[in-house]
Scaffold this motif. Structure first.
Motif, PDB file in Angstrom:
ATOM      1  N   GLU A  83       0.650  -1.182  -0.039  1.00  0.00           N
ATOM      2  CA  GLU A  83       0.178   0.115   0.050  1.00  0.00           C
ATOM      3  C   GLU A  83       0.788   1.392  -0.188  1.00  0.00           C
ATOM      4  OE1 GLU A  83      -3.548   2.246   2.540  1.00  0.00           O
ATOM      5  OE2 GLU A  83      -3.147   0.331   2.991  1.00  0.00           O
ATOM      6  N   ASP A  84       1.903   1.231   0.684  1.00  0.00           N
ATOM      7  CA  ASP A  84       2.758   2.324   0.740  1.00  0.00           C
ATOM      8  C   ASP A  84       3.396   2.475  -0.467  1.00  0.00           C
ATOM      9  OD1 ASP A  84       4.554   4.526   2.437  1.00  0.00           O
ATOM     10  OD2 ASP A  84       6.201   3.033   1.748  1.00  0.00           O
TER      11      ASP A  84
ATOM     12  N   PHE B 131       2.591   1.332  -3.455  1.00  0.00           N
ATOM     13  CA  PHE B 131       1.636   1.786  -4.597  1.00  0.00           C
ATOM     14  C   PHE B 131       1.127   3.079  -4.412  1.00  0.00           C
ATOM     15  CE2 PHE B 131       0.407  -2.988  -5.154  1.00  0.00           C
ATOM     16  CZ  PHE B 131       1.469  -3.123  -5.959  1.00  0.00           C
ATOM     17  N   THR B 132       1.254   3.560  -2.976  1.00  0.00           N
ATOM     18  CA  THR B 132       0.728   5.238  -3.155  1.00  0.00           C
ATOM     19  C   THR B 132       1.878   6.030  -3.292  1.00  0.00           C
ATOM     20  OG1 THR B 132      -0.813   4.582  -1.291  1.00  0.00           O
ATOM     21  CG2 THR B 132      -0.168   6.835  -1.113  1.00  0.00           C
ATOM     22  N   ARG B 133       3.048   5.625  -2.813  1.00  0.00           N
ATOM     23  CA  ARG B 133       4.294   6.752  -3.122  1.00  0.00           C
ATOM     24  C   ARG B 133       4.810   6.869  -4.723  1.00  0.00           C
ATOM     25  NH1 ARG B 133       8.286   6.129   1.808  1.00  0.00           N
ATOM     26  NH2 ARG B 133       9.345   6.266  -0.021  1.00  0.00           N
TER      27      ARG B 133
ATOM     28  N   ALA C 131       3.439   5.255  -7.623  1.00  0.00           N
ATOM     29  CA  ALA C 131       2.492   5.067  -8.950  1.00  0.00           C
ATOM     30  C   ALA C 131       2.688   6.000  -9.847  1.00  0.00           C
ATOM     31  CB  ALA C 131       0.982   5.327  -8.305  1.00  0.00           C
TER      32      ALA C 131
ATOM     33  N   ASP D 266      -2.510   8.149 -12.291  1.00  0.00           N
ATOM     34  CA  ASP D 266      -2.924   9.177 -11.423  1.00  0.00           C
ATOM     35  C   ASP D 266      -4.117   8.922 -10.499  1.00  0.00           C
ATOM     36  OD1 ASP D 266      -4.725   9.129 -13.572  1.00  0.00           O
ATOM     37  OD2 ASP D 266      -4.362  11.043 -14.262  1.00  0.00           O
TER      38      ASP D 266
ATOM     39  N   GLY E 155      -4.320   7.118  -7.620  1.00  0.00           N
ATOM     40  CA  GLY E 155      -4.261   6.659  -6.371  1.00  0.00           C
ATOM     41  C   GLY E 155      -4.299   5.504  -6.021  1.00  0.00           C
ATOM     42  N   PHE E 156      -4.030   5.369  -4.866  1.00  0.00           N
ATOM     43  CA  PHE E 156      -4.271   3.793  -4.021  1.00  0.00           C
ATOM     44  C   PHE E 156      -5.921   3.579  -3.834  1.00  0.00           C
ATOM     45  CE2 PHE E 156      -4.650   0.905  -0.541  1.00  0.00           C
ATOM     46  CZ  PHE E 156      -4.099  -0.133  -0.935  1.00  0.00           C
ATOM     47  N   VAL E 157      -6.327   2.453  -4.117  1.00  0.00           N
ATOM     48  CA  VAL E 157      -7.863   2.195  -3.429  1.00  0.00           C
ATOM     49  C   VAL E 157      -7.484   0.697  -3.258  1.00  0.00           C
ATOM     50  CG1 VAL E 157      -9.076   3.859  -4.767  1.00  0.00           C
ATOM     51  CG2 VAL E 157      -8.525   1.719  -5.623  1.00  0.00           C
ATOM     52  N   ARG E 158      -8.173   0.112  -2.246  1.00  0.00           N
ATOM     53  CA  ARG E 158      -7.904  -1.040  -1.674  1.00  0.00           C
ATOM     54  C   ARG E 158      -8.558  -2.355  -2.706  1.00  0.00           C
ATOM     55  NH1 ARG E 158      -5.588  -1.261   2.738  1.00  0.00           N
ATOM     56  NH2 ARG E 158      -6.010  -3.460   3.090  1.00  0.00           N
TER      57      ARG E 158
END
Length: 161
Positions: free
Chosen positions: A131-132, A134-136, A138, A141, A143-146
């Protein structure tokens, strides 16, 4: 001749490419140089994750499907070859993709988390660090979603130096 081309020539001689399936005719794997790439987003991550591969601890990896789409790259498929480079760009391993699945992030299973060989090998650890990541890091555009689609790739080393 550059380092990657020289590595590819050595790998072709040492790797048993005949064991990698081909559909018809001459096996193109013995002719076409595969792409070179490194794990992670930093030289340190590339070195750390490559070290796990070379030690036999890391036999799988995960990527955001949205990154492939935003970069116009094809998702790997079974039989895809890759030359894995370290953090300095030096080729170190020839790998083949043995299995690919695309699943929502929150449906990645514990077996895949263990196969990635990182941290404490638990699904909870895998989810936290990915998660960290894929958030930082990517390249898309969204973003990260579960429930974002994640490409789960299983790898086998054919040749390493």
């Amino acid at each position: 001749m550059d380092d990657i081309e020289a590595f590819w020539q050595r790998a072709q001689q040492h790797a048993d490419l005949a064991q990698v399936s081909s559909y018809t005719g001459v096996n193109p794997l013995a002719v076409l140089r595969p792409p070179a790439w490194g794990f992670g987003a930093t030289p340190e991550q590339a070195d750390e994750l490559l070290g796990l591969v070379l030690a036999g601890d890391k036999t799988a990896t995960a990527s955001a499907l949205w990154d492939y789409e935003s970069e116009g790259e094809e998702v790997p498929s079974e039989g895809t070859l890759g030359i894995v480079v370290d953090g300095s760009g030096t080729p170190r391993a020839l790998v083949v993709t043995t299995r690919v699945r695309v699943v929502p992030f929150d449906e990645v299973d514990a077996a895949h988390a263990r196969a990635e060989g990182e941290g404490d090998l638990t699904l909870e650890y895998w989810r936290r660090v990915h998660e960290d990541f894929f958030t930082r890091h990517a390249s898309h555009d969204r973003g990260f979603v579960r429930d974002m689609p994640v490409v789960l790739e299983e790898l086998r080393v054919l040749h390493a130096e």
